[in-house]
Design a protein around this motif. Structure first.
Motif, PDB file in Angstrom:
ATOM      1  N   GLU A  51      -2.403 -46.151  26.690  1.00 25.22           N
ATOM      2  CA  GLU A  51      -2.929 -45.875  27.957  1.00 25.22           C
ATOM      3  C   GLU A  51      -4.122 -45.451  28.625  1.00 25.22           C
ATOM      4  O   GLU A  51      -4.529 -44.519  29.682  1.00 25.22           O
ATOM      5  N   VAL A  52      -4.509 -44.212  27.493  1.00 26.03           N
ATOM      6  CA  VAL A  52      -5.562 -43.048  27.891  1.00 26.03           C
ATOM      7  C   VAL A  52      -6.628 -43.660  27.895  1.00 26.03           C
ATOM      8  O   VAL A  52      -7.340 -44.036  27.239  1.00 26.03           O
ATOM      9  N   LEU A  53      -7.245 -42.636  28.909  1.00 25.02           N
ATOM     10  CA  LEU A  53      -8.715 -43.400  29.570  1.00 25.02           C
ATOM     11  C   LEU A  53      -9.547 -42.064  28.135  1.00 25.02           C
ATOM     12  O   LEU A  53      -9.467 -40.626  28.484  1.00 25.02           O
ATOM     13  N   VAL A  54     -10.540 -43.109  27.876  1.00 27.74           N
ATOM     14  CA  VAL A  54     -11.149 -41.874  27.433  1.00 27.74           C
ATOM     15  C   VAL A  54     -12.517 -42.203  27.500  1.00 27.74           C
ATOM     16  O   VAL A  54     -13.137 -43.673  27.525  1.00 27.74           O
ATOM     17  N   PRO A  55     -13.370 -41.177  27.795  1.00 29.21           N
ATOM     18  CA  PRO A  55     -14.562 -41.954  28.291  1.00 29.21           C
ATOM     19  C   PRO A  55     -15.557 -42.274  27.075  1.00 29.21           C
ATOM     20  O   PRO A  55     -15.501 -41.834  26.037  1.00 29.21           O
ATOM     21  N   ALA A  56     -16.455 -43.431  27.714  1.00 30.35           N
ATOM     22  CA  ALA A  56     -17.609 -44.246  26.800  1.00 30.35           C
ATOM     23  C   ALA A  56     -18.982 -43.111  26.684  1.00 30.35           C
ATOM     24  O   ALA A  56     -19.002 -42.686  27.434  1.00 30.35           O
ATOM     25  N   ALA A  57     -19.259 -42.941  25.210  1.00 33.35           N
ATOM     26  CA  ALA A  57     -20.217 -42.156  25.022  1.00 33.35           C
ATOM     27  C   ALA A  57     -21.487 -43.548  24.568  1.00 33.35           C
ATOM     28  O   ALA A  57     -22.471 -43.076  24.484  1.00 33.35           O
ATOM     29  N   HIS A  58     -21.063 -44.507  24.077  1.00 32.07           N
ATOM     30  CA  HIS A  58     -22.113 -45.542  23.551  1.00 32.07           C
ATOM     31  C   HIS A  58     -22.406 -46.717  24.539  1.00 32.07           C
ATOM     32  O   HIS A  58     -20.680 -47.559  23.885  1.00 32.07           O
ATOM     33  N   THR A  59     -23.161 -47.544  24.303  1.00 31.54           N
ATOM     34  CA  THR A  59     -23.059 -49.159  24.481  1.00 31.54           C
ATOM     35  C   THR A  59     -23.177 -50.310  23.211  1.00 31.54           C
ATOM     36  O   THR A  59     -24.260 -49.835  22.327  1.00 31.54           O
ATOM     37  N   ASP A  60     -22.203 -50.264  22.589  1.00 29.39           N
ATOM     38  CA  ASP A  60     -22.265 -51.319  21.074  1.00 29.39           C
ATOM     39  C   ASP A  60     -22.844 -52.872  21.385  1.00 29.39           C
ATOM     40  O   ASP A  60     -21.895 -53.402  22.528  1.00 29.39           O
ATOM     41  N   HIS A  61     -22.994 -53.135  20.462  1.00 34.94           N
ATOM     42  CA  HIS A  61     -23.395 -54.539  20.568  1.00 34.94           C
ATOM     43  C   HIS A  61     -22.525 -55.123  19.394  1.00 34.94           C
ATOM     44  O   HIS A  61     -21.703 -54.736  18.889  1.00 34.94           O
ATOM     45  N   ILE A  62     -21.344 -56.099  20.123  1.00 30.47           N
ATOM     46  CA  ILE A  62     -19.799 -56.975  20.140  1.00 30.47           C
ATOM     47  C   ILE A  62     -20.599 -57.723  18.589  1.00 30.47           C
ATOM     48  O   ILE A  62     -19.744 -57.378  17.890  1.00 30.47           O
ATOM     49  N   ILE A  63     -21.642 -58.075  18.955  1.00 29.86           N
ATOM     50  CA  ILE A  63     -22.278 -59.187  17.614  1.00 29.86           C
ATOM     51  C   ILE A  63     -23.105 -57.912  17.277  1.00 29.86           C
ATOM     52  O   ILE A  63     -24.521 -57.944  17.465  1.00 29.86           O
ATOM     53  N   PRO A  64     -23.778 -57.614  16.054  1.00 32.37           N
ATOM     54  CA  PRO A  64     -24.994 -57.043  15.724  1.00 32.37           C
ATOM     55  C   PRO A  64     -25.384 -57.890  15.572  1.00 32.37           C
ATOM     56  O   PRO A  64     -26.067 -58.566  15.787  1.00 32.37           O
ATOM     57  N   HIS A  65     -27.188 -57.127  16.585  1.00 32.52           N
ATOM     58  CA  HIS A  65     -28.637 -57.686  16.501  1.00 32.52           C
ATOM     59  C   HIS A  65     -29.648 -57.896  15.459  1.00 32.52           C
ATOM     60  O   HIS A  65     -29.902 -58.885  15.432  1.00 32.52           O
ATOM     61  N   ARG A  66     -28.954 -56.898  14.309  1.00 33.65           N
ATOM     62  CA  ARG A  66     -30.057 -56.660  13.393  1.00 33.65           C
ATOM     63  C   ARG A  66     -31.062 -57.013  13.667  1.00 33.65           C
ATOM     64  O   ARG A  66     -32.123 -57.991  12.795  1.00 33.65           O
ATOM     65  N   GLY A  67     -31.804 -56.474  15.278  1.00 36.20           N
ATOM     66  CA  GLY A  67     -33.126 -56.266  15.157  1.00 36.20           C
ATOM     67  C   GLY A  67     -33.080 -57.962  16.095  1.00 36.20           C
ATOM     68  O   GLY A  67     -35.019 -57.729  16.448  1.00 36.20           O
ATOM     69  N   ASP A  68     -32.469 -58.411  16.687  1.00 36.39           N
ATOM     70  CA  ASP A  68     -33.103 -59.704  17.168  1.00 36.39           C
ATOM     71  C   ASP A  68     -32.593 -59.084  18.690  1.00 36.39           C
ATOM     72  O   ASP A  68     -31.959 -58.499  19.389  1.00 36.39           O
ATOM     73  N   LYS A  69     -34.096 -59.420  19.306  1.00 37.66           N
ATOM     74  CA  LYS A  69     -34.247 -58.657  20.494  1.00 37.66           C
ATOM     75  C   LYS A  69     -33.009 -59.193  20.995  1.00 37.66           C
ATOM     76  O   LYS A  69     -32.871 -58.442  22.379  1.00 37.66           O
ATOM     77  N   LYS A  70     -33.575 -60.828  21.724  1.00 44.64           N
ATOM     78  CA  LYS A  70     -32.353 -61.393  22.259  1.00 44.64           C
ATOM     79  C   LYS A  70     -31.637 -61.296  22.765  1.00 44.64           C
ATOM     80  O   LYS A  70     -31.201 -60.491  23.725  1.00 44.64           O
TER      81      LYS A  70
END
Length: 65
Positions: free
Chosen positions: A12-31
């Motif tokens: 229940e603790v609110l922790v500030p986000a510092a990064h935008t993460d890719h749920i599925i790693p993009h591995r260079g895929d621009k789309k």
């Protein structure tokens, strides 16, 4: 706010986000990189843990494709 990795890591603790993460790693895929539905907010710790798990850091086996 960080969604946690694994999900619910912060409870229940609110922790500030510092990064935008890719749920599925993009591995260079621009789309996939720019697909907003593939983004999630994570704090620095959660992002580091998730990235290490996916990329084989901290002695973990590589899980990427």
């Amino acid at each position: 706010m960080c969604v946690g990795f694994p999900k619910g890591r912060h409870g229940e603790v609110l922790v500030p986000a510092a990064h935008t993460d890719h749920i599925i790693p993009h591995r260079g895929d621009k789309k996939l990189f720019w697909d907003r539905s593939n983004w999630q907010p994570l704090c620095a710790t959660c992002h580091s843990v998730k990235t290490a798990e996916e990329d084989g850091g901290f002695g973990r086996p590589y899980r990427g494709g």
